[in-house]
Design an enzyme around this catalytic site. Sequence first.
Site, PDB file in Angstrom:
ATOM      1  N   LYS A 191      52.656  79.292  26.399  1.00  0.00           N
ATOM      2  CA  LYS A 191      53.961  79.849  26.049  1.00  0.00           C
ATOM      3  C   LYS A 191      54.489  79.116  24.821  1.00  0.00           C
ATOM      4  CE  LYS A 191      58.197  79.103  26.699  1.00  0.00           C
ATOM      5  NZ  LYS A 191      58.718  79.489  25.370  1.00  0.00           N
ATOM      6  N   GLU A 266      54.975  65.265  26.624  1.00  0.00           N
ATOM      7  CA  GLU A 266      55.141  64.573  25.342  1.00  0.00           C
ATOM      8  C   GLU A 266      56.558  64.885  24.898  1.00  0.00           C
ATOM      9  OE1 GLU A 266      55.717  63.691  21.964  1.00  0.00           O
ATOM     10  OE2 GLU A 266      54.179  65.036  21.135  1.00  0.00           O
ATOM     11  N   CYS A 300      59.104  64.488  16.773  1.00  0.00           N
ATOM     12  CA  CYS A 300      59.396  63.488  17.812  1.00  0.00           C
ATOM     13  C   CYS A 300      59.094  62.090  17.313  1.00  0.00           C
ATOM     14  CB  CYS A 300      58.607  63.799  19.076  1.00  0.00           C
ATOM     15  SG  CYS A 300      56.877  64.105  18.748  1.00  0.00           S
ATOM     16  N   GLU A 399      68.187  61.424  20.208  1.00  0.00           N
ATOM     17  CA  GLU A 399      67.279  62.058  19.254  1.00  0.00           C
ATOM     18  C   GLU A 399      68.034  63.148  18.497  1.00  0.00           C
ATOM     19  OE1 GLU A 399      63.922  64.366  20.808  1.00  0.00           O
ATOM     20  OE2 GLU A 399      62.710  63.414  19.260  1.00  0.00           O
TER      21      GLU A 399
HETATM   22  P1  ADP Z   1      63.666  71.723  21.449  1.00  0.00           P
HETATM   23  O1  ADP Z   1      64.770  70.882  22.026  1.00  0.00           O
HETATM   24  O2  ADP Z   1      62.815  71.025  20.487  1.00  0.00           O
HETATM   25  O3  ADP Z   1      64.061  73.133  21.143  1.00  0.00           O
HETATM   26  P2  ADP Z   1      62.808  72.353  23.984  1.00  0.00           P
HETATM   27  O4  ADP Z   1      62.418  71.197  24.812  1.00  0.00           O
HETATM   28  O5  ADP Z   1      64.113  73.013  24.196  1.00  0.00           O
HETATM   29  O6  ADP Z   1      62.633  71.860  22.553  1.00  0.00           O
HETATM   30  O7  ADP Z   1      61.701  73.473  24.021  1.00  0.00           O
HETATM   31  C1  ADP Z   1      60.333  73.230  24.014  1.00  0.00           C
HETATM   32  C2  ADP Z   1      59.639  74.316  24.778  1.00  0.00           C
HETATM   33  O8  ADP Z   1      60.129  74.302  26.114  1.00  0.00           O
HETATM   34  C3  ADP Z   1      59.901  75.731  24.259  1.00  0.00           C
HETATM   35  O9  ADP Z   1      58.713  76.485  24.391  1.00  0.00           O
HETATM   36  C4  ADP Z   1      60.966  76.240  25.199  1.00  0.00           C
HETATM   37  O10 ADP Z   1      60.974  77.639  25.322  1.00  0.00           O
HETATM   38  C5  ADP Z   1      60.543  75.593  26.497  1.00  0.00           C
HETATM   39  N1  ADP Z   1      61.615  75.478  27.492  1.00  0.00           N
HETATM   40  C6  ADP Z   1      62.941  75.342  27.293  1.00  0.00           C
HETATM   41  N2  ADP Z   1      63.598  75.285  28.469  1.00  0.00           N
HETATM   42  C7  ADP Z   1      62.656  75.378  29.443  1.00  0.00           C
HETATM   43  C8  ADP Z   1      62.698  75.365  30.870  1.00  0.00           C
HETATM   44  N3  ADP Z   1      63.837  75.254  31.546  1.00  0.00           N
HETATM   45  N4  ADP Z   1      61.518  75.468  31.549  1.00  0.00           N
HETATM   46  C9  ADP Z   1      60.353  75.567  30.888  1.00  0.00           C
HETATM   47  N5  ADP Z   1      60.254  75.588  29.546  1.00  0.00           N
HETATM   48  C10 ADP Z   1      61.383  75.493  28.829  1.00  0.00           C
END
Ligand code: ADP
Length: 496
Positions: A191, A266, A300, A399
């Site tokens: 995904k 990560e 990161c 961050e």
């Molecule tokens: P950033 O803060 O860098 O946008 P995220 O951690 O929000 O990164 O997102 C990284 C990945 O995790 C993306 O593919 C996002 O769609 C997914 N994601 C965000 N929220 C959830 C969740 N509750 N469960 C699973 N995946 C998630």
Amino acid sequence: MSIEVSPLVDNVKAFLAQPRPFLIDGKWIAARSGATFESLDPATGEVFATVSDGGEKDIDAAVESARRAFDRGWAQAPGAERARLLNRLADLIEAHAEEFAQLDSLDSGKPISLARLADVPTAIGHFRYFSGWATKLSGETIPVSVPGFLNYTVREPIGVVGLIIPWNFPVMFAAVKLAPALCAGCTVVLKPAEQTPLSALRLGELIQEAGFPDGVVNIVPGSGEIAGAALASHPDVDKIAFTGSTEVGRKIIAAAAGNLKKVSLELGGKAPNIVLPDADLDVVADAAADAIFFNQGEACCAGTRLLVHESCRRELVDEVAKRASAIKVGPGLQSDTQMGPLVSQEQLDRVGGYLESGLAQGARIVTGGGRPAGLERGYFLEPTVFEDVEASMTIAQEEIFGPVLTVMSWHDIDDLVQKANDTVYGLAAGIWTNDLKQAHALAARMKAGTVWINCWNAFDPGSPWGGYRQSGWGRETGRLGAEQYTEVKSVWVNMN
Ligand code: ADP
């Protein structure tokens, strides 16, 4: 003055012209609900592509497909066959490298020069590297003390793995996760981030062209809250490998608790970039600016906290500020762009919030902090340097994930070590000095998964990558990275 913009190659034009479906069981299919979402160009805010939006049922179908492919024999396929396919995929990406550079630059806003130099070659490098492990993951014979018993271990693929990746290095993170999972014999549901789904979908086309069996790789873009959460909580997924924020990492752990699936993470970082008084300040100024401003600070491992000895603070801050203000900010596809827009309005607002917080808590902006002149549209922010930063300030703790450097000074080594380790993170640290004895001593005291001595952003698919503390669980890349996708079985034989 005419500005050179990389013209889109024909394959990219054709790819963007159609709504992009999912890859499930070797077929390209739209969301069951018919839902789509739009990809926005961060340089303009305009829509440039439409993508199917994954829901729970789509994730269910993708997991079923991955399970069937696992049971049909991918796990038992000879390592040499998996290696051949991974190498074939690497060759295909290489042949289509410019397409991936363009898609990731358009989708994330990153300079195309960076995508060409780093993201795409790194993706290729991971497939090549892990193709080697496909024939080398092995168990051991254990010299047990039980008379007449033989004990040996075998490594078996974990099963169906959900790969959830972020938007800052789209094709690269797809490769960093796919390559070890596939080499170990797992099947996957990938995904990609909702902001940057395109390069993963193009990769899916090449995965088919390479000849991977149907269902070994399934790709379903969608939101984190729906598609990501459905994958993380799915009862038939054996492991989740996640890269993203620490906050979402916690949600993944909670979602994984249902079937106790394995989890590797990560997560975020707040890397200290340490400067000793004997360091060559000219070299450090270049490196410090690059460490924070590359990829718009959306990394990161960005060198977010410059920890400089008080004797050279003034000179170094001025030199870094000079370099920051000289960075050419512009659309990612423009050939002279050194720093692109942030990925989204949301991210720009988030970073803007940190700028306000820094000022409110008493830090001072030396350069940057605003929208670059001449860039009226898009999610642009100037490279920004804060000084008079205290370790307790929010901008020194959290961050930011944007082009914002915080500078702090230190007076003796214990003060330095205390400040360097004074966050909840532990991903990377850098040390600049000609005193290698001191450098090694400091490296030993860093609570970080990676320490760079007189360098930054040194990476190799063979070298483990991962975080101490709240920067993650497990290590990606290297042998540990491949082993992370295996279970160890201990077999006892009574020879009496
Ligand atoms: P950033 O803060 O860098 O946008 P995220 O951690 O929000 O990164 O997102 C990284 C990945 O995790 C993306 O593919 C996002 O769609 C997914 N994601 C965000 N929220 C959830 C969740 N509750 N469960 C699973 N995946 C998630």
